[in-house]
Motif scaffolding. Structure first.
Motif, PDB file in Angstrom:
ATOM      1  N   MET A   1       0.849  -1.204   0.000  1.00 45.92           N
ATOM      2  CA  MET A   1       0.000   0.000   0.000  1.00 45.92           C
ATOM      3  C   MET A   1       0.881   1.250   0.000  1.00 45.92           C
ATOM      4  O   MET A   1       1.828   1.349   0.769  1.00 45.92           O
ATOM      5  CB  MET A   1      -0.905   0.001   1.232  1.00 45.92           C
ATOM      6  CG  MET A   1      -1.826   1.205   1.314  1.00 45.92           C
ATOM      7  SD  MET A   1      -2.823   1.249   2.821  1.00 45.92           S
ATOM      8  CE  MET A   1      -3.961  -0.093   2.508  1.00 45.92           C
ATOM      9  N   SER A   2       0.565   2.188  -0.867  1.00 46.34           N
ATOM     10  CA  SER A   2       1.325   3.424  -0.923  1.00 46.34           C
ATOM     11  C   SER A   2       0.864   4.382   0.159  1.00 46.34           C
ATOM     12  O   SER A   2      -0.186   4.196   0.789  1.00 46.34           O
ATOM     13  CB  SER A   2       1.150   4.086  -2.292  1.00 46.34           C
ATOM     14  OG  SER A   2      -0.166   4.596  -2.425  1.00 46.34           O
ATOM     15  N   ASN A   3       1.648   5.437   0.356  1.00 46.96           N
ATOM     16  CA  ASN A   3       1.290   6.489   1.299  1.00 46.96           C
ATOM     17  C   ASN A   3      -0.078   7.074   0.958  1.00 46.96           C
ATOM     18  O   ASN A   3      -0.935   7.265   1.826  1.00 46.96           O
ATOM     19  CB  ASN A   3       2.385   7.563   1.247  1.00 46.96           C
ATOM     20  CG  ASN A   3       2.274   8.593   2.342  1.00 46.96           C
ATOM     21  OD1 ASN A   3       1.388   9.425   2.308  1.00 46.96           O
ATOM     22  ND2 ASN A   3       3.168   8.535   3.304  1.00 46.96           N
ATOM     23  N   LYS A   4      -0.306   7.337  -0.314  1.00 45.64           N
ATOM     24  CA  LYS A   4      -1.581   7.916  -0.759  1.00 45.64           C
ATOM     25  C   LYS A   4      -2.726   6.947  -0.509  1.00 45.64           C
ATOM     26  O   LYS A   4      -3.805   7.350  -0.054  1.00 45.64           O
ATOM     27  CB  LYS A   4      -1.507   8.268  -2.247  1.00 45.64           C
ATOM     28  CG  LYS A   4      -2.755   8.954  -2.773  1.00 45.64           C
ATOM     29  CD  LYS A   4      -2.686   9.167  -4.272  1.00 45.64           C
ATOM     30  CE  LYS A   4      -1.616  10.149  -4.655  1.00 45.64           C
ATOM     31  NZ  LYS A   4      -1.636  10.455  -6.115  1.00 45.64           N
ATOM     32  N   ASP A   5      -2.524   5.662  -0.803  1.00 45.05           N
ATOM     33  CA  ASP A   5      -3.569   4.664  -0.587  1.00 45.05           C
ATOM     34  C   ASP A   5      -3.932   4.565   0.890  1.00 45.05           C
ATOM     35  O   ASP A   5      -5.111   4.408   1.251  1.00 45.05           O
ATOM     36  CB  ASP A   5      -3.113   3.293  -1.091  1.00 45.05           C
ATOM     37  CG  ASP A   5      -3.046   3.216  -2.604  1.00 45.05           C
ATOM     38  OD1 ASP A   5      -3.710   4.029  -3.267  1.00 45.05           O
ATOM     39  OD2 ASP A   5      -2.322   2.343  -3.118  1.00 45.05           O
ATOM     40  N   GLY A  46      -0.827  19.274   3.221  1.00 41.07           N
ATOM     41  CA  GLY A  46      -1.116  18.009   3.879  1.00 41.07           C
ATOM     42  C   GLY A  46      -2.275  18.193   4.835  1.00 41.07           C
ATOM     43  O   GLY A  46      -2.252  17.751   5.982  1.00 41.07           O
ATOM     44  N   ALA A  47      -3.311  18.856   4.335  1.00 36.01           N
ATOM     45  CA  ALA A  47      -4.396  19.351   5.188  1.00 36.01           C
ATOM     46  C   ALA A  47      -5.244  18.251   5.802  1.00 36.01           C
ATOM     47  O   ALA A  47      -5.943  18.493   6.789  1.00 36.01           O
ATOM     48  CB  ALA A  47      -5.290  20.301   4.383  1.00 36.01           C
ATOM     49  N   GLN A  68      -2.852  15.264  -1.026  1.00 34.21           N
ATOM     50  CA  GLN A  68      -2.743  14.330  -2.134  1.00 34.21           C
ATOM     51  C   GLN A  68      -3.911  13.352  -2.191  1.00 34.21           C
ATOM     52  O   GLN A  68      -4.141  12.689  -3.202  1.00 34.21           O
ATOM     53  CB  GLN A  68      -1.438  13.533  -2.025  1.00 34.21           C
ATOM     54  CG  GLN A  68      -1.387  12.615  -0.809  1.00 34.21           C
ATOM     55  CD  GLN A  68      -0.184  11.708  -0.801  1.00 34.21           C
ATOM     56  OE1 GLN A  68       0.483  11.555  -1.824  1.00 34.21           O
ATOM     57  NE2 GLN A  68       0.095  11.097   0.324  1.00 34.21           N
ATOM     58  N   SER A  69      -4.665  13.246  -1.088  1.00 33.38           N
ATOM     59  CA  SER A  69      -5.737  12.264  -0.967  1.00 33.38           C
ATOM     60  C   SER A  69      -7.088  12.864  -1.340  1.00 33.38           C
ATOM     61  O   SER A  69      -7.597  13.762  -0.669  1.00 33.38           O
ATOM     62  CB  SER A  69      -5.788  11.718   0.467  1.00 33.38           C
ATOM     63  OG  SER A  69      -6.988  10.998   0.687  1.00 33.38           O
ATOM     64  N   GLY A  90      -3.000  17.783  -4.627  1.00 33.37           N
ATOM     65  CA  GLY A  90      -1.652  17.918  -5.173  1.00 33.37           C
ATOM     66  C   GLY A  90      -0.594  17.392  -4.237  1.00 33.37           C
ATOM     67  O   GLY A  90      -0.830  17.193  -3.047  1.00 33.37           O
ATOM     68  N   GLU A  91       0.581  17.158  -4.790  1.00 28.84           N
ATOM     69  CA  GLU A  91       1.727  16.669  -4.039  1.00 28.84           C
ATOM     70  C   GLU A  91       2.484  17.845  -3.430  1.00 28.84           C
ATOM     71  O   GLU A  91       2.716  18.858  -4.092  1.00 28.84           O
ATOM     72  CB  GLU A  91       2.677  15.882  -4.956  1.00 28.84           C
ATOM     73  CG  GLU A  91       2.031  14.678  -5.639  1.00 28.84           C
ATOM     74  CD  GLU A  91       1.875  13.509  -4.696  1.00 28.84           C
ATOM     75  OE1 GLU A  91       2.512  13.528  -3.632  1.00 28.84           O
ATOM     76  OE2 GLU A  91       1.113  12.571  -5.021  1.00 28.84           O
TER      77      GLU A  91
END
Length: 207
Positions: A1-5, A46-47, A68-69, A90-91
């Motif tokens: 699992m990625s950070n975003k996932d 990273g809100a 990013q999510s 966004g990243e």
């Protein structure tokens, strides 16, 4: 699992999880240290579901919430209906915002999830206007390896001297790093005897 996932997966329970990690009093300390002026523009990087954004809105700021999510952004939109918030997916290491377009940038518990913190800091500084301020709140260096696996932390906190060096390299002035007198706490999901309690710092600098 990625950070975003990972963050997409936990988004709908994030507010409950966050309350077990750190208290609302951390937000009040961050906002107070920032010395906010009304009607200014702040970016919350990273809100998440809007922990910092909510505090900024109470001080009559216009907020650009970046994450990013998509799931985190979706939850925040439902919470903050009719608020002065622009939502941006966004990243953090390649922010989709114009240079020198905001007065404040906040990054709470964001930096330890980035691949390259120094680049992330440079990006945050890029979007700040001259005289504006960067406020980073994050974890001191620690040794709780289970957080890499269970919460997809890329960094086990930071040495404050490294943070200072990165802020200086980004050409910030009036740099100050203090202890928030708050801890971030987390119990392992897989090992009952592992419990993290990590001190939190607040770093500020002026462009």
């Amino acid at each position: 699992m990625s950070n975003k996932d990972y963050f997409n997966d936990v988004a709908y329970n994030w507010d409950n999880l966050r309350r077990t990690f750190f208290s609302d009093s951390l937000r009040e300390k961050i906002v107070k240290i920032a010395g906010l002026e009304k009607n200014k523009i702040a970016a919350d990087i990273g809100a998440g579901t809007g922990f910092i954004t909510e505090g900024l809105l109470r001080h009559n700021l216009r907020v650009i919430a970046v994450d990013q999510s998509k799931a985190m952004i979706s939850v925040m939109k439902k919470k903050l209906l009719d608020s002065e918030v622009d939502y941006v997916i966004g990243e953090g290491e390649n922010l989709p915002l114009k240079s020198e377009s905001v007065d404040y940038v906040f990054a709470n518990m964001y930096l330890h999830h980035t691949e390259n913190p120094s680049i992330a800091i440079e990006e945050m500084v890029r979007i700040i206007r001259r005289g504006g301020k960067l406020i980073i709140s994050d974890l001191d260096e620690h040794g709780y390896e289970f957080l890499r696996i269970e919460q997809h932390d890329r960094w086990l906190g930071f040495r404050r001297n490294d943070i200072k060096n990165w802020l200086e390299s980004a050409k910030l002035k009036n740099i100050n790093i203090i202890c928030a007198n708050e801890n971030c706490c987390s119990k392992s999901n897989t090992a009952e005897d592992q419990f993290a309690s990590i001190s939190i710092f607040i770093a500020t600098g002026v462009k």
